[in-house]
Design a protein around this motif. Structure first.
Motif, PDB file in Angstrom:
ATOM      1  N   LYS A 238      -1.628 -11.742   1.566  1.00  0.00           N
ATOM      2  CA  LYS A 238      -2.370 -10.536   1.281  1.00  0.00           C
ATOM      3  C   LYS A 238      -1.935  -9.494   2.123  1.00  0.00           C
ATOM      4  N   GLY A 239      -0.971  -9.506   3.180  1.00  0.00           N
ATOM      5  CA  GLY A 239      -0.460  -8.527   3.972  1.00  0.00           C
ATOM      6  C   GLY A 239       0.629  -7.956   3.126  1.00  0.00           C
ATOM      7  N   VAL A 240       1.222  -8.640   2.638  1.00  0.00           N
ATOM      8  CA  VAL A 240       2.493  -8.292   1.790  1.00  0.00           C
ATOM      9  C   VAL A 240       1.852  -7.314   0.803  1.00  0.00           C
ATOM     10  N   HIS A 241       1.054  -7.555  -0.089  1.00  0.00           N
ATOM     11  CA  HIS A 241       0.350  -6.782  -1.189  1.00  0.00           C
ATOM     12  C   HIS A 241      -0.111  -5.375  -0.445  1.00  0.00           C
ATOM     13  N   GLN A 242      -0.911  -5.846   0.602  1.00  0.00           N
ATOM     14  CA  GLN A 242      -1.586  -4.513   1.204  1.00  0.00           C
ATOM     15  C   GLN A 242      -0.494  -3.349   1.912  1.00  0.00           C
ATOM     16  N   ILE A 243       0.756  -3.975   2.164  1.00  0.00           N
ATOM     17  CA  ILE A 243       1.784  -3.302   2.865  1.00  0.00           C
ATOM     18  C   ILE A 243       2.566  -2.492   1.656  1.00  0.00           C
ATOM     19  N   ILE A 244       2.312  -2.927   0.437  1.00  0.00           N
ATOM     20  CA  ILE A 244       3.065  -2.508  -0.896  1.00  0.00           C
ATOM     21  C   ILE A 244       2.291  -0.979  -1.137  1.00  0.00           C
ATOM     22  N   GLN A 252       6.956   5.709  -0.155  1.00  0.00           N
ATOM     23  CA  GLN A 252       8.112   5.147   0.336  1.00  0.00           C
ATOM     24  C   GLN A 252       8.467   3.845  -0.407  1.00  0.00           C
ATOM     25  N   HIS A 253      10.011   3.337  -0.358  1.00  0.00           N
ATOM     26  CA  HIS A 253      10.169   2.275  -1.324  1.00  0.00           C
ATOM     27  C   HIS A 253      10.576   1.038  -0.277  1.00  0.00           C
ATOM     28  N   THR A 254      10.394   1.178   1.129  1.00  0.00           N
ATOM     29  CA  THR A 254      10.670   0.350   2.192  1.00  0.00           C
ATOM     30  C   THR A 254       9.544   0.217   3.143  1.00  0.00           C
ATOM     31  N   ALA A 255       9.371  -1.196   3.251  1.00  0.00           N
ATOM     32  CA  ALA A 255       8.251  -1.278   4.395  1.00  0.00           C
ATOM     33  C   ALA A 255       8.556  -2.656   5.288  1.00  0.00           C
ATOM     34  N   TYR A 256       7.916  -2.789   6.446  1.00  0.00           N
ATOM     35  CA  TYR A 256       8.287  -3.772   7.344  1.00  0.00           C
ATOM     36  C   TYR A 256       6.922  -4.471   7.585  1.00  0.00           C
ATOM     37  N   LEU A 257       7.000  -5.809   7.528  1.00  0.00           N
ATOM     38  CA  LEU A 257       5.784  -6.720   7.920  1.00  0.00           C
ATOM     39  C   LEU A 257       6.342  -7.507   8.996  1.00  0.00           C
ATOM     40  N   VAL A 258       5.784  -7.340  10.063  1.00  0.00           N
ATOM     41  CA  VAL A 258       6.126  -7.954  11.213  1.00  0.00           C
ATOM     42  C   VAL A 258       4.940  -9.198  11.225  1.00  0.00           C
ATOM     43  N   ILE A 259       5.603 -10.339  11.530  1.00  0.00           N
ATOM     44  CA  ILE A 259       4.803 -11.748  11.697  1.00  0.00           C
ATOM     45  C   ILE A 259       4.819 -12.292  12.865  1.00  0.00           C
ATOM     46  N   GLU A 283      11.491  -8.027  -2.851  1.00  0.00           N
ATOM     47  CA  GLU A 283      11.132  -6.703  -3.607  1.00  0.00           C
ATOM     48  C   GLU A 283      10.064  -6.873  -4.720  1.00  0.00           C
ATOM     49  N   LEU A 284       9.112  -6.274  -4.333  1.00  0.00           N
ATOM     50  CA  LEU A 284       7.965  -6.221  -5.337  1.00  0.00           C
ATOM     51  C   LEU A 284       7.370  -4.658  -5.862  1.00  0.00           C
ATOM     52  N   SER A 285       7.149  -4.664  -6.996  1.00  0.00           N
ATOM     53  CA  SER A 285       6.506  -3.323  -7.308  1.00  0.00           C
ATOM     54  C   SER A 285       7.381  -1.896  -6.789  1.00  0.00           C
ATOM     55  N   GLY A 286       8.623  -2.058  -7.007  1.00  0.00           N
ATOM     56  CA  GLY A 286       9.460  -1.114  -6.569  1.00  0.00           C
ATOM     57  C   GLY A 286       9.683  -0.908  -5.032  1.00  0.00           C
ATOM     58  N   VAL A 287       8.973  -1.784  -3.967  1.00  0.00           N
ATOM     59  CA  VAL A 287       8.966  -1.628  -2.772  1.00  0.00           C
ATOM     60  C   VAL A 287       9.823  -2.919  -2.081  1.00  0.00           C
ATOM     61  N   ARG A 288      10.787  -2.599  -1.208  1.00  0.00           N
ATOM     62  CA  ARG A 288      11.446  -3.764  -0.281  1.00  0.00           C
ATOM     63  C   ARG A 288      10.739  -3.872   0.835  1.00  0.00           C
ATOM     64  N   VAL A 289      10.140  -5.242   0.929  1.00  0.00           N
ATOM     65  CA  VAL A 289       9.536  -5.408   2.185  1.00  0.00           C
ATOM     66  C   VAL A 289      10.274  -6.512   3.032  1.00  0.00           C
ATOM     67  N   TYR A 290      10.659  -5.989   4.546  1.00  0.00           N
ATOM     68  CA  TYR A 290      11.472  -6.840   5.309  1.00  0.00           C
ATOM     69  C   TYR A 290      10.549  -7.549   6.055  1.00  0.00           C
ATOM     70  N   PHE A 291      10.728  -8.856   6.213  1.00  0.00           N
ATOM     71  CA  PHE A 291      10.022  -9.832   7.185  1.00  0.00           C
ATOM     72  C   PHE A 291      10.550  -9.909   8.477  1.00  0.00           C
ATOM     73  N   ILE A 292       9.759  -9.651   9.270  1.00  0.00           N
ATOM     74  CA  ILE A 292      10.273  -9.906  10.632  1.00  0.00           C
ATOM     75  C   ILE A 292       9.594 -10.682  11.364  1.00  0.00           C
ATOM     76  N   HIS A 293       9.977 -12.046  11.774  1.00  0.00           N
ATOM     77  CA  HIS A 293       9.061 -13.081  12.088  1.00  0.00           C
ATOM     78  C   HIS A 293       9.381 -13.376  13.732  1.00  0.00           C
ATOM     79  N   VAL A 294       8.420 -13.257  14.332  1.00  0.00           N
ATOM     80  CA  VAL A 294       8.350 -13.312  15.848  1.00  0.00           C
ATOM     81  C   VAL A 294       7.558 -14.442  16.246  1.00  0.00           C
ATOM     82  N   ARG A 295       8.334 -15.128  16.949  1.00  0.00           N
ATOM     83  CA  ARG A 295       7.676 -16.728  17.440  1.00  0.00           C
ATOM     84  C   ARG A 295       6.855 -16.140  18.835  1.00  0.00           C
TER      85      ARG A 295
END
Length: 325
Positions: A238-244, A252-259, A283-295
């Motif tokens: 849900k967060g991925v589709h929200q940020i898109i 914008q064509h780039t977004a960052y999802l910090v987990i 890459e979904l719907s013309g947007v590249r979403v980077y996943f920043i995984h933080v423990r």
């Protein structure tokens, strides 16, 4: 800032070595420069971002101009586009250099009208290569790449601040996501000079973090908790589709999802890039979403006593078909 200054100096030194290289070893010097650049996350992050500025660059036309087959022109309309063209060129030279050591100076001779080969290489380095290194130096000086800044944020949390932030999170679990997002917002401003605003409004609602809204290049960055339960894989999808949607709202064509992973589970994320490369992205719907995984959860025991960790895998199919999660 010291890191940025050292990197700027190193970039200028690489250019100096190229400018002064004897023409027989020019290709080898390019190879060394490419190898060094690829070892610097801040630079590869900048170049990754630059490549998104003009996705339809005519590299073949640019290359033909260098060979003298056509009049030379820059087939770009931005500094990012020009840097992308040069980066592809020097990677080509570096790749060819092992089998053809003369690849560097031969390209220079095709570009330059000078009779002396050393003079041709010098002119080529000044006209074609120097703008690339100028771009890197200027961008490093102005700000760190957002990817490099986020990598440093991840390292800071995992190495130094897990316990402190997790204690604050536990004290207010209902608003725990905000604890981490406010910390990230502060870090982006202090370390990367990215001015962020908490929960700005767009047509799709409120993003946790959107940077530089008053500038020409908004930073779309959202943070989500992963607890493996109510905020599990479905919450991340849900967060991925929200940020898109946020990225579309701000053009914008780039977004960052910090987990923020508050579990002891290992989270495997899909990638449309090279397997194992950091960070993964889709890459979904013309947007590249980077996943920043933080423990973010403090370890409860030493690594040697912890045993085998449980893995949770988020697949590309789950991202494209939210109903499957």
């Amino acid at each position: 800032m010291k890191y940025q200054q050292r990197l700027q100096v190193a970039v200028r030194e690489r250019l100096r070595k190229l400018m002064t290289a004897p023409f027989p070893s020019a290709g080898h010097e390019v190879h060394l420069a490419v190898t060094w650049i690829n070892s610097q996350p801040a630079l590869t992050g900048l170049l990754e971002e630059a490549s998104r500025a003009e996705p339809d660059l005519d590299y073949d036309r640019f290359r033909a101009g260098l060979d003298g087959d056509l009049q030379f022109i820059w087939c770009s309309r931005s500094e990012e586009g020009r840097a992308t063209l040069i980066w592809r060129l020097i990677q080509e030279i570096a790749k060819d250099e092992a089998a053809n050591p003369s690849s560097g100076w031969r390209i220079a001779s095709g570009y330059s009208n000078k009779r002396n080969i050393q003079d041709s290489w010098r002119e080529f380095a000044e006209d074609i290569l120097q703008p690339f290194f100028d771009y890197l130096s200027e961008r490093v000086g102005a700000q760190s790449s957002i990817l490099h800044t986020l990598e440093r944020y991840r390292t800071r949390i995992e190495w130094f601040d897990r316990e402190e932030l997790y204690t604050r999170f536990e004290a207010d679990r209902a608003n725990g996501e905000e604890v981490y997002n406010l910390d990230l917002q502060r870090f982006l401003f202090l370390e990367g000079d990215h001015i962020t605003h908490a929960k700005p409004r767009s047509a799709s609602g409120e993003a946790d973090l959107i940077g530089d809204l008053d500038g020409r290049d908004p930073l779309v960055c959202d943070g989500k908790i992963f607890d493996g339960k109510g905020r599990g894989k479905g919450y991340l999808v849900k967060g991925v589709h929200q940020i898109i949607k946020y990225a579309h709202d701000y053009g914008q064509h780039t977004a960052y999802l910090v987990i923020y992973n508050i579990t002891d589970k290992l989270l495997d994320l899909p990638t449309d890039g090279t397997p194992g490369a950091w960070p993964p992205y889709t890459e979904l719907s013309g947007v590249r979403v980077y996943f920043i995984h933080v423990r973010v959860a403090p370890p409860t025991t030493t690594a040697s006593k912890a045993g085998k960790a449980t893995r949770v895998t988020l697949t590309h199919d789950e991202l494209t078909n939210p109903d499957t999660t």
